[in-house]
Design an enzyme around this catalytic site. Structure first.
Site, PDB file in Angstrom:
ATOM      1  N   ASP A   1       0.870  -1.162   0.000  1.00  0.00           N
ATOM      2  CA  ASP A   1       0.000   0.000   0.000  1.00  0.00           C
ATOM      3  C   ASP A   1       0.918   1.226   0.000  1.00  0.00           C
ATOM      4  O   ASP A   1       2.132   1.132   0.022  1.00  0.00           O
ATOM      5  CB  ASP A   1      -0.969  -0.042   1.194  1.00  0.00           C
TER       6      ASP A   1
HETATM    7  C1  GLC Z   1      -4.412   4.333  -0.197  1.00  0.00           C
HETATM    8  C2  GLC Z   1      -5.261   3.157   0.193  1.00  0.00           C
HETATM    9  C3  GLC Z   1      -5.356   2.101  -0.864  1.00  0.00           C
HETATM   10  C4  GLC Z   1      -5.250   2.756  -2.237  1.00  0.00           C
HETATM   11  C5  GLC Z   1      -3.839   3.294  -2.352  1.00  0.00           C
HETATM   12  C6  GLC Z   1      -3.625   4.003  -3.698  1.00  0.00           C
HETATM   13  O1  GLC Z   1      -3.728   4.828   0.922  1.00  0.00           O
HETATM   14  O2  GLC Z   1      -5.008   2.511   1.427  1.00  0.00           O
HETATM   15  O3  GLC Z   1      -6.607   1.416  -0.678  1.00  0.00           O
HETATM   16  O4  GLC Z   1      -5.514   1.802  -3.256  1.00  0.00           O
HETATM   17  O5  GLC Z   1      -3.510   4.167  -1.291  1.00  0.00           O
HETATM   18  O6  GLC Z   1      -4.416   5.142  -3.769  1.00  0.00           O
END
Ligand code: GLC
Length: 741
Positions: free
Chosen positions: A280
């Site tokens: 993430d």
């Molecule tokens: C965010 C989220 C994730 C998302 C990623 C890209 O912090 O936790 O669900 O897909 O970053 O935006």
């Protein structure tokens, strides 16, 4: 069938089989051939993903792309910039490896569908799949071939803002939702230009964040982890999901982005997952903040060795992997395995072979809006309807339309929406004006936003109600109160919304409350003052037409709660599949009015100031007709291990309107080597019935469907008594019993 014909058919089929088999073998062969030509720098570039450097598309970014700096870009750029970036990657780099463009296409791209919690409330995997398919078509047309969805974190705590993105509290329903979303996004072949790779996230246990506070620690016993939190992810793997995303939380003290138990033992060794794992957003370097990695280099080592193939945004891989490999702290094979997963997905998506798509801009279409309206209509849950106040009669003279959510095109879309166009959104106010004519709609927002605590607009709202025949209040949470990093310690309607309802109710007219929110809220006083309540979640682009149709009976509510609604935030976490405990609260102790300290009676698992049961149970939802459940019967009183039995009941529509009932099957393993929940959902069926119509609904249950993880972490079904319900929700229904021998 004459022989030559057989031969032709046989050859064709064989050919098809060979070409399909060849596809896998061919892809693997192409991956290996390319991998063998790559330098370590080029490999590490593929393992890096960024979101920042696209608009405007600078010379620096062009140069970095030429150097193979990233394997993927996400949430950045516009179609023209993406097409140009792809042209550079394909034609101006040493090996021409295409960029994989990702995006959070969570519940729609240009056409926005209900938030996932609302989609789960449809209990309709078909419409969920159609929504995913529509989103994939729109996103892929603008160069996106990877979405960071479905989010399938089981959520049992409405304080957690991301419950909005989740499929709710139940692993069975969530698993069906997960598979439907994967099918929708990925279609029948990733090579189809309209397919986008799905991403099961956030792996794992993220929804159990302590105190409902986002990113907080999660301590989950392995039995609960496997029985509840991992099930939807396993279902996603079974549905062929192309990728996984690690979660921000530490699971039992180990951050998921460095968690070998999750990423190697469960995902690769047990589930044989062949796809790509992405971290993430900066979750790799955040392991230093967790206190799990000493520094970014250590974090890179932990993540690479745990099995994270691609790093989102942070640059620990880019900065440190080369030296980690030369020092032997990370094996070259580990890098190669990661790059294999990345290249394989790019080959499967056809990115190496398809021509670079010309930049285009999609628009909503009648077809996409029809899917959005159906999904929104089916997502709305009718929580209350005293004296059949709904549906309103077409003859209603004038309607007061009140509240901060009546004409809030962005707020009704809900969290995690990026590519909407405000002009596409149909609000309830606009729809009701179109349906009734402007003259019959008296509009007064009452509050500027859902958080507004000023009473300045109350007089106009009261005046509208005084002059109208009925009042519909549009309440709830504006968009920014829901989603990531939007945890709330209270679950009440924000601002002065409850007071607004109180003021409008003084007009003495029928009051309907329509609540748009990204989570279960507590609205006890509003529930008492409103004659009817529709819970519409955040319904998306077509929320207006869906709600207007439901208000006036052009559609009949069929939504059912995918999550339990508490009476008070103090009851959280609250969910239906709880254990009985050794001292369950007795019926005589229920019904304690809110906030009234009762004379403490028995020593049981209750509260002395609120009824221990939920305000509205999991699976609950009313209709404009009423259904009866009769004559539960089993094909046999017992079933041998490995066998199956059928459970049936007669469901009848006893009202005057057609309606769709969601018939639910629950079981309870009465005695087991690990105490089992008082009920577990094991099946459901949407059944449309005309007035007077009766349908026998049957469910086949195999003994393997009754399995749970025992203390040895084995998935087992144990012999013994089972209770079974066919039910309208998790608290009611008709009951039977059977024995597993
Ligand atoms: C965010 C989220 C994730 C998302 C990623 C890209 O912090 O936790 O669900 O897909 O970053 O935006």
């Amino acid at each position: 069938m004459a022989w030559p014909y057989c031969a032709f058919v046989g050859f064709f089929l064989l050919g098809a089989v060979v070409s399909t088999a060849a596809t896998d073998a061919e892809v693997d062969q192409r991956v290996e051939a390319l991998l063998s030509r790559m330098t370590l720098d080029e490999k590490i570039g593929q393992m890096s993903q960024s979101d920042r450097l696209m608009t405007p598309f600078s010379d620096e970014v062009r140069q970095l792309i030429r150097q193979g700096r990233w394997g993927s870009l996400f949430n950045a750029g516009n179609p023209a910039e993406r097409a140009e970036a792809q042209r550079i990657a394909r034609t101006e780099t040493r090996l021409g490896i295409p960029i994989l463009f990702g995006r959070d296409v969570i519940h729609g791209y240009r056409t926005i569908f209900p938030i996932p919690l609302g989609q789960a409330a449809t209990w309709d995997p078909d419409i969920v799949e159609q929504a995913g398919r529509t989103a994939a078509r729109e996103a892929s047309a603008e160069g996106i071939r990877w979405t960071f969805a479905p989010m399938i974190d089981i959520a049992r705590d409405p304080r957690w803002g991301r419950i909005a993105e989740s499929p709710g509290e139940d692993p069975y329903l969530a698993s069906i939702f997960a598979a439907a979303m994967v099918r929708g996004f990925q279609g029948t072949s990733l090579a189809d230009p309209s397919a986008i790779a799905a991403c099961a996230k956030h792996f794992a246990g993220y929804g159990a964040a302590e105190a409902g506070r986002d990113y907080n620690s999660t301590w989950i016993a392995e039995i609960l982890l496997r029985d509840v939190y991992l099930r939807p992810f396993h279902a996603a793997v079974d549905a062929g999901v192309a990728s996984f995303m690690t979660s921000f939380n530490a699971l039992n003290g180990v951050p998921s982005s460095g968690n070998e138990f999750l990423l190697r033992r469960i995902l690769r060794d047990e589930w044989k997952f062949p796809g790509l794992v992405v971290s993430d957003y900066q979750s790799i370097t955040e392991m230093t903040l967790h206190g799990y990695a000493a520094d970014a280099r250590d974090a890179a080592r932990e993540a690479a060795n745990a099995g994270v193939d691609m790093e989102m945004v942070s640059t620990a891989y880019f900065d440190h992997l080369k030296s980690l490999v030369s020092s032997g702290a990370v094996a070259g094979k580990t890098i190669d395995d990661a790059v294999r997963h990345i290249l394989r997905l790019k080959f499967l998506l056809g990115l190496f072979d398809a021509p670079i798509p010309a930049a285009q801009t999609v628009t909503v279409t009648p077809e996409s809006l029809a899917v959005a309206q159906k999904a929104a209509t089916e997502s709305v849950v009718l929580l209350k309807n005293d004296q059949n106040l709904l549906p309103l009669s077409d003859t209603v003279g004038s309607l007061a339309v009140i509240g901060p959510m009546a004409d809030a095109p962005v707020d009704q879309l809900g969290t995690w929406t990026i590519d909407w166009r405000t002009e596409d959104v149909r609000t309830p106010l606009a729809e009701l004006r179109q349906m009734l004519g402007n003259g019959r709609v008296l509009y007064a927002p009452g509050l500027k936003t859902s958080r507004d605590s000023s009473h300045d607009g109350f007089a106009a709202a009261r005046d509208a109600a005084d002059r109208a025949d009925a009042a519909v209040l549009f309440l709830g949470e504006e968009q920014i109160l829901s989603g990531e990093a939007r945890s709330r310690a209270f679950l009440n309607l924000p601002g002065a919304q409850e007071e607004l309802v109180e003021e409008v109710a003084k007009a003495g007219k029928p009051v309907v409350a329509v609540i748009m929110a990204g989570r279960p809220l507590t609205f006890h006083d509003t529930a008492a003052r409103a004659g009817a309540i529709l819970y519409a979640w955040h319904p998306g682009t077509m929320g207006g037409p869906a709600i207007a149709d439901l208000l006036f009976g052009r559609a009949v509510p069929s939504g059912r709660l995918p999550v339990t609604f508490p009476r008070a935030v103090g009851q959280v976490p609250i969910y239906y599949a709880h254990l009985n405990t050794g001292r369950p609260a007795s019926a005589s102790e229920l019904g304690i009015p809110m906030g009234t300290p009762a004379k403490p009676t028995g020593y049981t698992s209750k509260y002395i100031d609120v009824d221990v049961t939920p305000e509205y149970p999991f699976g609950y939802g009313l209709s404009y007709t009423n259904f009866t459940y009769e004559n539960l019967r089993l094909s046999a009183p017992s079933v041998a291990m490995g066998g199956s039995l059928t459970i049936s009941a007669d469901i009848a529509n006893r009202g005057r309107r057609e309606g769709t009932e969601v018939v639910q099957l629950y079981i309870h393993d009465v005695v087991a080597s690990v105490a089992q929940p008082v009920r577990l959902l094991k099946g459901f069926r949407r059944v449309a019935l005309k007035p007077g119509e009766m349908r026998t609904v049957s469910f086949a249950i195999r003994t393997e469907d009754l399995a749970f993880y025992n203390q040895q972490m084995k998935l087992v079904t144990e012999p013994g008594r089972f209770e079974v319900w066919i039910a309208p929700d998790a608290e009611h229904g008709i009951k039977g019993e059977f024995v597993v021998k």
